[in-house]
Design a protein around this motif. Structure first.
Motif, PDB file in Angstrom:
ATOM      1  N   ARG A   9     -88.813  33.337 135.660  1.00 40.31           N
ATOM      2  CA  ARG A   9     -90.117  33.757 136.166  1.00 40.31           C
ATOM      3  C   ARG A   9     -90.429  35.198 135.781  1.00 40.31           C
ATOM      4  O   ARG A   9     -91.572  35.536 135.444  1.00 40.31           O
ATOM      5  N   GLY A  45     -83.684  30.710 137.748  1.00 43.22           N
ATOM      6  CA  GLY A  45     -85.131  30.586 137.904  1.00 43.22           C
ATOM      7  C   GLY A  45     -85.823  31.919 138.083  1.00 43.22           C
ATOM      8  O   GLY A  45     -86.928  32.131 137.553  1.00 43.22           O
ATOM      9  N   ASN A  46     -85.208  32.844 138.823  1.00 47.00           N
ATOM     10  CA  ASN A  46     -85.811  34.165 139.009  1.00 47.00           C
ATOM     11  C   ASN A  46     -85.922  34.910 137.683  1.00 47.00           C
ATOM     12  O   ASN A  46     -86.917  35.589 137.418  1.00 47.00           O
ATOM     13  N   GLU A  88     -93.364  25.766 133.746  1.00 49.74           N
ATOM     14  CA  GLU A  88     -93.590  26.177 135.126  1.00 49.74           C
ATOM     15  C   GLU A  88     -92.489  25.684 136.065  1.00 49.74           C
ATOM     16  O   GLU A  88     -92.122  26.367 137.017  1.00 49.74           O
ATOM     17  N   GLN A  91     -86.168  25.984 136.469  1.00 54.05           N
ATOM     18  CA  GLN A  91     -85.359  26.736 137.427  1.00 54.05           C
ATOM     19  C   GLN A  91     -84.064  27.273 136.796  1.00 54.05           C
ATOM     20  O   GLN A  91     -83.317  28.002 137.454  1.00 54.05           O
ATOM     21  N   ARG A 130     -91.279  35.220 132.118  1.00 53.68           N
ATOM     22  CA  ARG A 130     -92.584  34.579 131.937  1.00 53.68           C
ATOM     23  C   ARG A 130     -93.718  35.550 132.277  1.00 53.68           C
ATOM     24  O   ARG A 130     -94.690  35.685 131.528  1.00 53.68           O
ATOM     25  N   ASN A 131     -93.565  36.261 133.373  1.00 53.01           N
ATOM     26  CA  ASN A 131     -94.605  37.211 133.785  1.00 53.01           C
ATOM     27  C   ASN A 131     -94.656  38.440 132.884  1.00 53.01           C
ATOM     28  O   ASN A 131     -95.718  39.036 132.693  1.00 53.01           O
TER      29      ASN A 131
END
Length: 461
Positions: free
Chosen positions: A260, A256-257, A272, A275, A263-264
């Motif tokens: 994210r 999940g990290n 969204e 995970q 994604r950023n």
């Protein structure tokens, strides 16, 4: 024994022309680092053009007790190519000949400076491929792949470098030339020195040519990407995929990290709630590929499965892979000096080791990002911390101690494909007992009695 600059230049001039070596610090600087981001300035850099150059240089270094560090393209992440004791860096980048391709008997003979991608392209013209496919393939050399035992996503089906090199020609620390292995896929005469050399990180000998085992390119390949709302569900899917009879040619995982972060950084459209993510590839003949793909789809079914994307063309497959391939850039942008480990555990224990990294992350307040080759349990654990930070650095070291202890308790290993170098040498005693280490050191002494070949690597000081 360290030579002063004038002595070293005189020694090199006796055997090499001026275009074959550097001694000016400004010229040598770039050859003092690798992808570990560590650096140590060599006293000189020599560029070998052929096997005879390597023999000459090894004999000179043995005669004058000068450390000699063989180097490919510096993509190694463990500091294996760093000249920590000074000496001479031997660059093999000019040895780029593809000596022979035999499509009938499915082998290729190459020099160590040939890039992995160039070897793949040459084999592809014959309808063949070499199985090891590290992420660094466009800019890592075959010699470097052999030195650290590189692998990549395809290893889950086709094996690592150790499974795909038939034989080697190498120069030992005494300047003697050895030939190991065979040109055939079977051979049981004498000790298996080929596998002993692979992964030895230039401490036993310097490879000057390699016989690579080639395989037929499958008729077609299919790629799917799946997102899950929990990490355990994705890893449960991996176990089911590896238990059924269709062997995928790639099973990649991101936690999940990692999702994210990507994604950023570059992919805002990612789910969204995701995970974890899997990218799975299957290859084979046109007649059965849809059947095999559906078997994989059935294996990954889980209540936490959010979505499955299946590529129907090479272009679509490239799009699915973009997320995974953009991760390294995302990590480097956020943490340029991160710690990148490549531990490996049995597939059924991947979930347990990743849960343990979450515990470490909370305990030491260090962000951890995990991704890797889940199909064979090889996970890249990234601690997003500067190891040289006076506060976080020691904490990160304690994290590594605990991580490695946990890995070994799960019957895993400290490295799946990166090797040891200097980054893991102080931990190697956790995995290999003292009697075994002693035997390894004795083997090193037989190949390199003066300890000139890449000294200070693998074995604890």
């Amino acid at each position: 024994m360290k030579k002063d600059a004038s002595q070293l230049i005189a020694i090199l001039k006796s055997q090499f022309d001026d275009a074959s070596f550097y001694t000016e610090p400004s010229d040598c600087w770039a050859y003092g680092y690798d992808n570990s981001r560590r650096h140590a300035l060599p006293d000189a850099v020599v560029f070998a053009s052929n096997h005879e150059d390597v023999v000459k240089l090894v004999k000179l270094c043995a005669q004058h007790s000068i450390p000699l560090i063989a180097r490919g393209r510096g993509t190694n992440t463990t500091g294996a190519a760093i000249p920590i004791n000074g000496g001479i860096v031997l660059s093999l980048e000019r040895m780029q000949k593809i000596i022979e391709i035999d499509p009938q008997n499915r082998f290729m003979v190459v020099e160590p400076g040939v890039l992995n991608q160039n070897a793949q392209e040459a084999a592809q013209k014959m309808g063949l491929f070499w199985a090891p496919d590290p992420t660094s393939a466009p800019y890592s050399s075959i010699g470097g792949n052999i030195a650290c035992g590189a692998a990549g996503p395809r290893s889950v089906k086709y094996g690592t470098t150790k499974d795909n090199v038939l034989g080697l020609t190498a120069v030992t620390g005494t300047g003697h030339t050895i030939h190991t292995g065979v040109y055939t896929t079977k051979g049981s005469v004498g000790y298996d020195l080929t596998r002993l050399m692979i992964g030895s990180e230039g401490t036993l000998g310097i490879v000057t040519s390699a016989i690579l085992k080639l395989l037929p390119i499958p008729e077609t390949k299919r790629t799917l990407r799946a997102f899950f709302s929990s990490m355990p569900s994705a890893l449960s899917a991996v176990i089911k995929v590896m238990q059924q009879p269709i062997i995928p040619c790639g099973v990649e995982f991101m936690d999940g990290n990692a999702i994210r972060m990507v994604r950023n950084f570059s992919h805002p459209e990612l789910p969204e709630k995701a995970q974890s993510m899997l990218i799975i590839e299957v290859d084979g003949s046109h007649s059965i590929i849809d059947h095999d793909l559906q078997a994989i789809v059935r294996a990954i079914q889980h209540p936490d499965l959010l979505e499955v994307n299946i590529a129907r063309s090479e272009k679509e497959a490239t799009e699915l892979w973009k997320i995974r391939k953009s991760l390294s850039a995302s990590l480097r942008s956020l943490s340029p000096h991160k710690i990148n480990e490549d531990i490996i555990v049995p597939v059924s224990k991947v979930s347990e080791i990743l849960e343990f990294t979450e515990v470490l992350s909370k305990q030491y307040e260090i962000q951890v990002v995990n991704f890797g080759h889940a199909g064979n349990g090889n996970i890249h654990v990234n601690f997003l911390v500067d190891p040289f930070d006076p506060i976080k650095g020691p904490q990160a070291k304690e994290c590594l101690h605990q991580l490695f202890d946990k890995v070994l308790s799960l019957k895993g290993s400290l490295s799946g494909e990166h090797g040891v170098g200097i980054e893991k040498r102080d931990y190697i005693g956790k995995e290999i007992n003292s009697d075994t280490l002693c035997l390894m050191k004795n083997i090193k002494a037989q190949f390199d009695p003066q300890n000139i070949l890449n000294p200070g690597k693998i074995f604890p000081e």
